[in-house]
Design a protein around this motif. Structure first.
Motif, PDB file in Angstrom:
ATOM      1  N   ALA A 134       0.810  -1.220   0.000  1.00  0.00           N
ATOM      2  CA  ALA A 134       0.000   0.000   0.000  1.00  0.00           C
ATOM      3  C   ALA A 134       0.842   1.268   0.000  1.00  0.00           C
ATOM      4  CB  ALA A 134      -0.912  -0.001   1.228  1.00  0.00           C
ATOM      5  N   ALA A 135       2.159   1.115   0.049  1.00  0.00           N
ATOM      6  CA  ALA A 135       3.023   2.256   0.363  1.00  0.00           C
ATOM      7  C   ALA A 135       2.979   3.385  -0.659  1.00  0.00           C
ATOM      8  CB  ALA A 135       4.456   1.770   0.559  1.00  0.00           C
ATOM      9  N   SER A 136       2.986   3.079  -1.945  1.00  0.00           N
ATOM     10  CA  SER A 136       3.248   4.151  -2.911  1.00  0.00           C
ATOM     11  C   SER A 136       2.192   4.320  -3.994  1.00  0.00           C
ATOM     12  CB  SER A 136       4.609   3.906  -3.580  1.00  0.00           C
ATOM     13  OG  SER A 136       4.639   2.650  -4.231  1.00  0.00           O
ATOM     14  N   SER A 137       1.051   3.698  -3.854  1.00  0.00           N
ATOM     15  CA  SER A 137       0.050   3.787  -4.926  1.00  0.00           C
ATOM     16  C   SER A 137      -1.360   3.866  -4.356  1.00  0.00           C
ATOM     17  CB  SER A 137       0.171   2.564  -5.847  1.00  0.00           C
ATOM     18  OG  SER A 137      -0.959   2.414  -6.664  1.00  0.00           O
ATOM     19  N   GLU A 138      -2.103   4.864  -4.796  1.00  0.00           N
ATOM     20  CA  GLU A 138      -3.506   4.987  -4.384  1.00  0.00           C
ATOM     21  C   GLU A 138      -4.324   3.801  -4.894  1.00  0.00           C
ATOM     22  OE1 GLU A 138      -5.317   7.393  -2.589  1.00  0.00           O
ATOM     23  OE2 GLU A 138      -3.321   8.004  -1.932  1.00  0.00           O
ATOM     24  N   ARG A 139      -4.006   3.354  -6.091  1.00  0.00           N
ATOM     25  CA  ARG A 139      -4.727   2.224  -6.662  1.00  0.00           C
ATOM     26  C   ARG A 139      -4.508   0.970  -5.834  1.00  0.00           C
ATOM     27  NH1 ARG A 139      -3.168  -0.303 -12.470  1.00  0.00           N
ATOM     28  NH2 ARG A 139      -1.427  -1.034 -11.174  1.00  0.00           N
ATOM     29  N   ASN A 140      -3.263   0.773  -5.395  1.00  0.00           N
ATOM     30  CA  ASN A 140      -2.962  -0.405  -4.582  1.00  0.00           C
ATOM     31  C   ASN A 140      -3.657  -0.332  -3.223  1.00  0.00           C
ATOM     32  OD1 ASN A 140      -1.397  -1.298  -6.660  1.00  0.00           O
ATOM     33  ND2 ASN A 140       0.568  -0.903  -5.664  1.00  0.00           N
ATOM     34  N   LYS A 141      -3.682   0.870  -2.634  1.00  0.00           N
ATOM     35  CA  LYS A 141      -4.385   1.035  -1.352  1.00  0.00           C
ATOM     36  C   LYS A 141      -5.848   0.635  -1.494  1.00  0.00           C
ATOM     37  CE  LYS A 141      -1.644   4.771   0.786  1.00  0.00           C
ATOM     38  NZ  LYS A 141      -0.577   4.928  -0.215  1.00  0.00           N
ATOM     39  N   LYS A 142      -6.467   1.080  -2.557  1.00  0.00           N
ATOM     40  CA  LYS A 142      -7.884   0.754  -2.771  1.00  0.00           C
ATOM     41  C   LYS A 142      -8.079  -0.742  -2.988  1.00  0.00           C
ATOM     42  CE  LYS A 142     -11.980   2.088  -5.423  1.00  0.00           C
ATOM     43  NZ  LYS A 142     -12.467   0.721  -5.535  1.00  0.00           N
ATOM     44  N   ALA A 143      -7.176  -1.360  -3.744  1.00  0.00           N
ATOM     45  CA  ALA A 143      -7.266  -2.805  -3.987  1.00  0.00           C
ATOM     46  C   ALA A 143      -7.142  -3.576  -2.682  1.00  0.00           C
ATOM     47  CB  ALA A 143      -6.188  -3.236  -4.974  1.00  0.00           C
ATOM     48  N   ILE A 144      -6.277  -3.111  -1.818  1.00  0.00           N
ATOM     49  CA  ILE A 144      -6.078  -3.776  -0.526  1.00  0.00           C
ATOM     50  C   ILE A 144      -7.320  -3.642   0.350  1.00  0.00           C
ATOM     51  CG2 ILE A 144      -4.760  -3.599   1.639  1.00  0.00           C
ATOM     52  CD1 ILE A 144      -2.317  -2.924  -0.212  1.00  0.00           C
ATOM     53  N   VAL A 145      -7.923  -2.484   0.353  1.00  0.00           N
ATOM     54  CA  VAL A 145      -9.174  -2.300   1.105  1.00  0.00           C
ATOM     55  C   VAL A 145     -10.283  -3.151   0.506  1.00  0.00           C
ATOM     56  CG1 VAL A 145     -10.984  -0.638   1.697  1.00  0.00           C
ATOM     57  CG2 VAL A 145      -8.572  -0.004   1.943  1.00  0.00           C
ATOM     58  N   ASP A 146     -10.386  -3.171  -0.831  1.00  0.00           N
ATOM     59  CA  ASP A 146     -11.430  -3.958  -1.504  1.00  0.00           C
ATOM     60  C   ASP A 146     -11.273  -5.455  -1.229  1.00  0.00           C
ATOM     61  OD1 ASP A 146     -12.487  -1.656  -2.544  1.00  0.00           O
ATOM     62  OD2 ASP A 146     -11.558  -1.863  -4.525  1.00  0.00           O
ATOM     63  N   ALA A 147     -10.058  -5.888  -0.923  1.00  0.00           N
ATOM     64  CA  ALA A 147      -9.819  -7.313  -0.638  1.00  0.00           C
ATOM     65  C   ALA A 147     -10.281  -7.705   0.759  1.00  0.00           C
ATOM     66  CB  ALA A 147      -8.342  -7.637  -0.811  1.00  0.00           C
TER      67      ALA A 147
END
Length: 576
Positions: free
Chosen positions: A383-396
């Motif tokens: 989740a460190a450097s990407s807004e898209r990754n943060k959202k994917a992690i929350v969606d998971a």
């Protein structure tokens, strides 16, 4: 870190117990020994006549009697291993000096049998057993080599012997024998090398002895035991930064070999291959290399295994690989999120029904806890450097899992989970969602955890959530509860005398004030302890003496205090 115990090579000889012409003392000794062998359950070999009788045969000039004595020692010690004294070891060590291969083979087998006992391991080395064993390792006879190496392997399992073995000159012949065409010798030699990798000093001795290229070449051995010993030894060697540099510079095929071994048919090899890659992935270049060598797919398969140790080794490895920013998206795209979130499951309580079951349950829970820590830490890295990754992690489902589990987990897992939440809370797109699921009701009590890391991470998460959130209703509703609410957390941190906690609290206050929510600002203004604590910080005097040259800690503390003073003053001015 793994270890190895050896096995002995060669069967028992069919030689006769005595030669045709014997001295009287030898004849009597043979008679005593034969009676013992016929009624061995009635007499202790190590404390009575049979040992003396066998010793008589050892000192005979008749090589047949020496062979018989050595074979008897090998047979008796194979079935009856106990702590012995010098009276027992002296004749065996004498037999090692023989020029007869059969005597050497059986004597080293007997010594290897006795070397299973910890007390014997120490005594054998103290009595000078290493020197004749090293000579026998260089024998032209494979059976002699095998048993001598096997004995060294057993001796090397004792921590007190490792340095002595490393300094005895044993490592070079061990390294040569690891390349033996005889698989038994190869197993014992690589097992001995593994046993020597458990301390920094010994690892450097091994590197100097040329062990690295041998261990790497044997990763492709058809024997799973040899593969296991070599992967584990390399994993231990890769603990040291200097050794990782050597491996990276001299062994370009190492990573691809280890990646291939993660698909081995032997779980113990798969596990150690993943752990070796985990240690190598302490360096950023290797983090990328593992991903580029197809390591992600193999790790994902291990991550979804039903074998806890395979899961642990793979999730520990992916945690290190996920540190590299360029690996974040590839890991997510490879499908890691769902299985990583699934690993955040709650472990069961330890059994108390019995010692064995209780110990097993405690070990199981410890493994589960490690898995949880590595899994949530990986998610935080991703989740460190990407807004898209943060959202994917929350969606998971990461946040939902954390909310349901974190209050009742160990402090080590709580620390990792709150750190992950703090990173997710940096996302402007996710803040309102995080507040809507009442994550602050979980974070507030954790700011009063007995663990300072959990306190700090929870406070940092609340601070990140408070920045530019727009709607501060959730904070207003949680002003006094749960667990003292936002106000209680702010007072504790402002009065903590901890620079990090003070900075978190005063920065959070500033976000509240800058947010402009009138109700929240009024709550702050009416809270005397918060105002007084902020005033104390704003009027704090910095040390009059400048930091000593090179004292970075004092310099950093002074800079932190200056910033706390400035932030506190700004808060008070805006509240006027």
């Amino acid at each position: 870190m793994g270890g190895c115990c050896s096995s002995c090579c060669g069967g028992h000889s069919q030689d006769r117990l005595y030669a045709p012409l014997l001295a009287e003392s030898e004849r009597e000794a043979v008679s005593v020994l034969l009676r013992y062998l016929e009624n061995r359950g009635e007499e202790d070999f190590f404390s009575s006549g049979p040992l003396r009788a066998l010793t008589t045969l050892v000192y005979s000039s008749n090589v047949d009697l020496q062979r018989s004595a050595a074979l008897a020692f090998a047979e008796i010690t194979e079935k009856d291993v106990q702590a012995v004294n010098e009276e027992t070891l002296s004749p065996i060590l004498l037999l090692l000096q023989s020029s007869d291969f059969e005597v050497q083979r059986a004597a080293s087998a007997a010594l290897g049998n006795l070397a299973v006992n910890n007390d014997n391991k120490i005594l054998i080395v103290e009595m000078g057993g290493l020197e004749p064993l090293i000579r026998q390792m260089q024998s032209v006879n494979v059976e002699v080599q095998c048993n001598a190496v096997g004995c060294i392997t057993n001796l090397a399992t004792h921590e007190g012997n490792k340095v002595k073995i490393a300094r005895s000159g044993a490592l070079v012949p061990l390294t040569k024998l690891a390349k033996s065409k005889d698989m038994r010798v190869q197993r014992n030699a690589t097992g001995a090398l593994l046993n020597m990798t458990h301390s920094d000093e010994n690892r450097q001795e091994l590197v100097s002895a040329g062990a690295i290229p041998v261990l790497v070449s044997l990763l492709q051995s058809p024997d799973s035991d040899v593969q296991y010993y070599c992967t584990t030894a390399l994993s231990n060697i890769a603990v040291d930064f200097a050794n990782r540099h050597i491996l990276a510079e001299t062994e370009p095929k190492l990573v691809s070999c280890l990646v291939a071994l993660m698909d081995s048919g032997a779980p113990k090899v798969q596990c150690q291959a993943a752990l070796a890659l985990r240690n190598l992935a302490s360096d950023d270049k290797c983090q990328l290399e593992i991903a580029q060598a197809g390591g992600l797919q193999a790790l994902l398969r291990l991550l979804q295994s039903n074998v806890p140790q395979l899961v642990l080794s793979s999730v520990a490895c992916i945690r290190n690989i996920s540190i590299h920013p360029d690996n974040e998206s590839p890991i997510i795209e490879a499908g890691f999120l769902t299985p990583l979130v699934a690993l955040l499951r709650k472990s069961g309580p330890p059994s108390v029904s019995g010692t064995a079951n209780s110990n097993s349950a405690l070990a199981s829970n410890a493994t589960e806890e490690e898995i949880q820590c590595h899994a949530i830490s990986t998610l935080r890295n991703l989740a460190a450097s990407s807004e898209r990754n943060k959202k994917a992690i929350v969606d998971a489902g990461t946040v939902d899992k954390c909310i349901s589990l974190v209050p009742n987990l160990s402090t080590s897992v709580q620390s990792e989970m709150t750190a992950c939440i703090a990173v997710l809370a940096l996302s402007d797109e996710l803040k309102q969602y995080l507040l809507s699921v009442k994550i602050i009701d979980v974070l507030i009590p954790l700011t009063n955890s007995p663990n300072t890391e959990v306190q700090g991470n929870s406070g940092a998460a609340l601070g990140n959530l408070s920045s530019k959130v727009g709607d501060y209703t959730t904070f207003v509703n949680a002003w006094s509860a749960p667990a003292g609410g936002i106000s209680g957390y702010l007072i504790r941190f402002l009065t903590s005398n901890d620079l990090i906690f003070e900075h978190i609290a005063v920065w959070t206050l500033l976000q509240f004030v800058e947010g402009g929510d009138k109700t929240l600002i009024e709550l702050i203004q009416k809270n005397s302890p918060i105002i007084e604590a902020t005033q104390t910080l704003a009027t704090r005097e910095l040390p009059s003496d400048p930091p000593a040259d090179g004292d970075l800690i004092d310099l950093e503390d002074t800079e932190a205090e200056s910033e706390i003073i400035a932030l506190s003053s700004r808060v008070l001015k805006m509240l006027e």
